[in-house]
Design a protein around this motif. Structure first.
Motif, mmCIF file in Angstrom:
data_model
loop_
_atom_site.group_PDB
_atom_site.id
_atom_site.type_symbol
_atom_site.label_atom_id
_atom_site.label_comp_id
_atom_site.label_asym_id
_atom_site.label_seq_id
_atom_site.Cartn_x
_atom_site.Cartn_y
_atom_site.Cartn_z
ATOM 1 N N PRO A 203 79.348 -63.358 -31.604
ATOM 2 C CA PRO A 203 78.712 -62.643 -31.108
ATOM 3 C C PRO A 203 76.944 -61.776 -31.914
ATOM 4 O O PRO A 203 76.915 -61.661 -32.910
ATOM 5 C CB PRO A 203 79.365 -61.460 -30.692
ATOM 6 C CG PRO A 203 80.836 -61.433 -30.954
ATOM 7 C CD PRO A 203 80.614 -62.953 -32.149
ATOM 8 N N GLY A 204 76.202 -62.336 -31.361
ATOM 9 C CA GLY A 204 74.842 -61.841 -31.556
ATOM 10 C C GLY A 204 73.929 -62.803 -32.169
ATOM 11 O O GLY A 204 73.175 -62.973 -33.040
ATOM 12 N N GLN A 205 74.766 -64.392 -32.856
ATOM 13 C CA GLN A 205 75.054 -65.195 -33.813
ATOM 14 C C GLN A 205 73.603 -66.343 -32.615
ATOM 15 O O GLN A 205 74.093 -66.514 -31.724
ATOM 16 C CB GLN A 205 75.328 -66.020 -34.287
ATOM 17 C CG GLN A 205 75.236 -66.765 -35.646
ATOM 18 C CD GLN A 205 75.869 -67.600 -35.923
ATOM 19 O OE1 GLN A 205 77.145 -67.295 -35.986
ATOM 20 N NE2 GLN A 205 75.970 -68.626 -36.484
ATOM 21 N N GLU A 206 72.554 -66.144 -33.467
ATOM 22 C CA GLU A 206 71.784 -67.407 -32.524
ATOM 23 C C GLU A 206 72.078 -68.980 -32.416
ATOM 24 O O GLU A 206 72.021 -69.685 -30.583
ATOM 25 C CB GLU A 206 69.945 -67.218 -33.020
ATOM 26 C CG GLU A 206 69.234 -68.298 -31.995
ATOM 27 C CD GLU A 206 67.644 -67.907 -32.423
ATOM 28 O OE1 GLU A 206 66.829 -68.724 -31.834
ATOM 29 O OE2 GLU A 206 67.417 -67.762 -33.464
ATOM 30 N N ARG A 207 72.305 -69.733 -33.991
ATOM 31 C CA ARG A 207 73.080 -70.955 -33.716
ATOM 32 C C ARG A 207 74.777 -71.390 -33.788
ATOM 33 O O ARG A 207 74.819 -69.838 -34.428
ATOM 34 C CB ARG A 207 71.822 -71.639 -34.022
ATOM 35 C CG ARG A 207 70.292 -71.285 -33.887
ATOM 36 C CD ARG A 207 70.213 -72.901 -35.158
ATOM 37 N NE ARG A 207 68.404 -72.954 -34.620
ATOM 38 C CZ ARG A 207 67.423 -73.168 -35.623
ATOM 39 N NH1 ARG A 207 67.567 -73.342 -36.750
ATOM 40 N NH2 ARG A 207 65.983 -73.256 -34.604
ATOM 41 N N PHE A 208 74.492 -71.781 -33.788
ATOM 42 C CA PHE A 208 76.261 -71.812 -34.038
ATOM 43 C C PHE A 208 75.956 -73.028 -35.400
ATOM 44 O O PHE A 208 74.883 -73.282 -36.435
ATOM 45 C CB PHE A 208 77.458 -73.772 -33.330
ATOM 46 C CG PHE A 208 77.622 -73.317 -31.848
ATOM 47 C CD1 PHE A 208 78.569 -72.427 -31.797
ATOM 48 C CD2 PHE A 208 76.924 -72.364 -31.243
ATOM 49 C CE1 PHE A 208 79.990 -72.418 -30.610
ATOM 50 C CE2 PHE A 208 77.528 -72.468 -29.167
ATOM 51 C CZ PHE A 208 78.673 -72.315 -29.573
#
Length: 441
Positions: A203-208
């Motif tokens: 959650p809150g992370q831009e990329r995988f």
């Protein structure tokens, strides 16, 4: 040598030095080098010791074997000419070992030449020893590590990768299979993406983040292997294996399998046990007169005991060699401070003179005490001590070669036992049924 990292100091060993006093002994050797050769290096340019580090994949080696392997690597790399300490750390998930070796040789006549390709020689020795003993070797090492940004983020506890590794490690123990593992990852809040590579996003992370980017222990295959590794034998399997191990005649059973080459049980057996391995195992057991499992365990115990005796012999020789090194230092100190002591005596034991030459007089006193401890006997000359040291070094090398031979034998025995255990696991169901039928009749 932090006790918290070395299992309270149990995982510390030394060659030609006492680990707690290694730094003092290293300095003493350098002082002896200056006295013998007349050469002196500026303090800011002088190298006190060199550091080597060995690290292993998670779960592939025991702390004791890691310490032993580092000892063997350092001994071969320095050719037995430099004192060193070996400290194995178990405070991290991957076992790793630090080796510090003295830049000055044991005979104090020369120093280690750190050539531009020294690391290649070290890597070659390390890789060969690891391959010989079945440990993983990086065939094509990458020079690039973490970026400073990622390193600093890990240090601060704010790295997405660091948090993902921690989450995976926390979830795996309770997961039943891979799909259950992914469901549990979703329950922690991670978004999961399946494709050529499995990826996660917090959650809150831009990329995988691809799992394979986390390291060798977090690829899809590695995670599956970690899940599979949790499986344990049932009580019935344990009971059957114990019965089989106590009653089987290994030579007859293995030879029967080699000769059979067909039959319903052979195909299942051959899937996990190569016929060449079986033949090699049979030859070893036959050559050493081992006919049953108990005999195999007895031989393993005997080899381990002999290894312990050889190791003890090496340490005893090292102890005397350390004593010789200390005595040589005292002889040098005693000779070097003679002029100061004569002046002190002429001054009428002046307190002012003593205050000006405290260190020299202290060295003189320590040397005198060491000579008195010899019990009034003749103080050996430097030549005599060096001759004894050379003899002890040859004895130590021979003793260590014996230890290496026994270690190779132990390694081969472990392989044989592993092969035998594979046979036992495959044959267990059939043997158990035979046991039940015999009881019924």
């Amino acid at each position: 040598m932090n006790p918290k990292k070395t299992d309270q100091g149990r995982l510390i060993s030394g060659y030609q030095c006492d680990p707690p006093l290694a730094y003092k002994e290293f300095y003493a050797t350098k002082q002896l080098y200056e006295n013998l050769t007349g050469r002196r290096q500026e303090r800011r340019k002088d190298v006190i010791a060199y550091l080597l580090v060995q690290s292993y994949k998670v779960g592939e080696i025991t702390p004791e074997d890691a310490n032993r392997l580092a000892y063997e690597t350092a001994l071969e790399f320095t050719k037995g000419d430099h004192a060193f300490i070996v400290c194995t750390h178990v405070d991290k998930k991957n076992i790793h070992t630090h080796v510090y070796f003295n830049s000055t040789a044991l005979d104090a006549t020369r120093k280690f030449q750190n050539l531009y390709n020294s690391y290649e020689v070290l890597r070659s020795i390390n890789d060969r020893l690891c391959k010989e003993q079945g440990y993983y070797v990086i065939e094509h090492p990458k020079e690039k590590g973490k970026s400073y940004k990622e390193w600093s983020a890990d240090k601060a506890g704010t790295s997405w990768k660091s948090k993902l590794r921690e989450t995976i490690d926390a979830v795996l123990p309770s997961a039943e299979d891979f799909d259950d593992f992914l469901d549990r990852m979703r329950q922690t809040g991670y978004e999961v993406k399946r494709g050529k590579y499995i990826s996660f996003r917090a959650p809150g992370q831009e990329r995988f983040t691809r799992a394979k980017r986390l390291g060798a222990d977090y690829t899809e295959d590695a995670i599956s292997a970690r899940l599979a590794g949790k499986q344990k034998p049932t009580p019935m399997q344990k009971k059957a294996r114990r019965f089989f191990a106590e009653n089987i005649n290994l030579l007859i059973d293995i030879q029967a399998k080699i000769d059979a080459g067909k039959g319903p049980g052979y195909e299942r057996w051959a899937k996990i046990f190569n016929i060449k391995q079986a033949a090699k195992t049979f030859n070893y057991l036959s050559e050493h007169g081992i006919a049953d499992y108990a005999g195999l365990l007895d031989r393993m115990a005997a080899v381990t005991e002999d290894m312990s005796s050889a190791s003890s012999g090496v340490r005893k020789l090292e102890g005397r060699m350390t004593e010789i090194g200390t005595l040589k230092k005292h002889i040098v100190d005693y000779s070097k401070t003679k002029k100061i002591f004569d002046q002190y005596k002429t001054s009428g034991w002046s307190k002012a003179f003593r205050a000006q030459h405290t260190e020299e007089l202290r060295l003189r006193q320590e040397a005198k005490q060491a000579f008195d401890a010899l019990g009034g006997g003749t103080i050996p000359t430097m030549a005599q001590l060096q001759a004894e040291y050379t003899t002890l070094l040859e004895q130590k090398k021979a003793r260590y070669e014996e230890y290496r031979r026994l270690k190779d034998d132990q390694s081969e025995l472990q392989t044989v036992r592993s092969n035998v255990d594979k046979i036992l696991r495959v044959e267990l169901p059939d043997r158990q049924r035979e046991l039940e039928r015999s009881r019924q009749s």
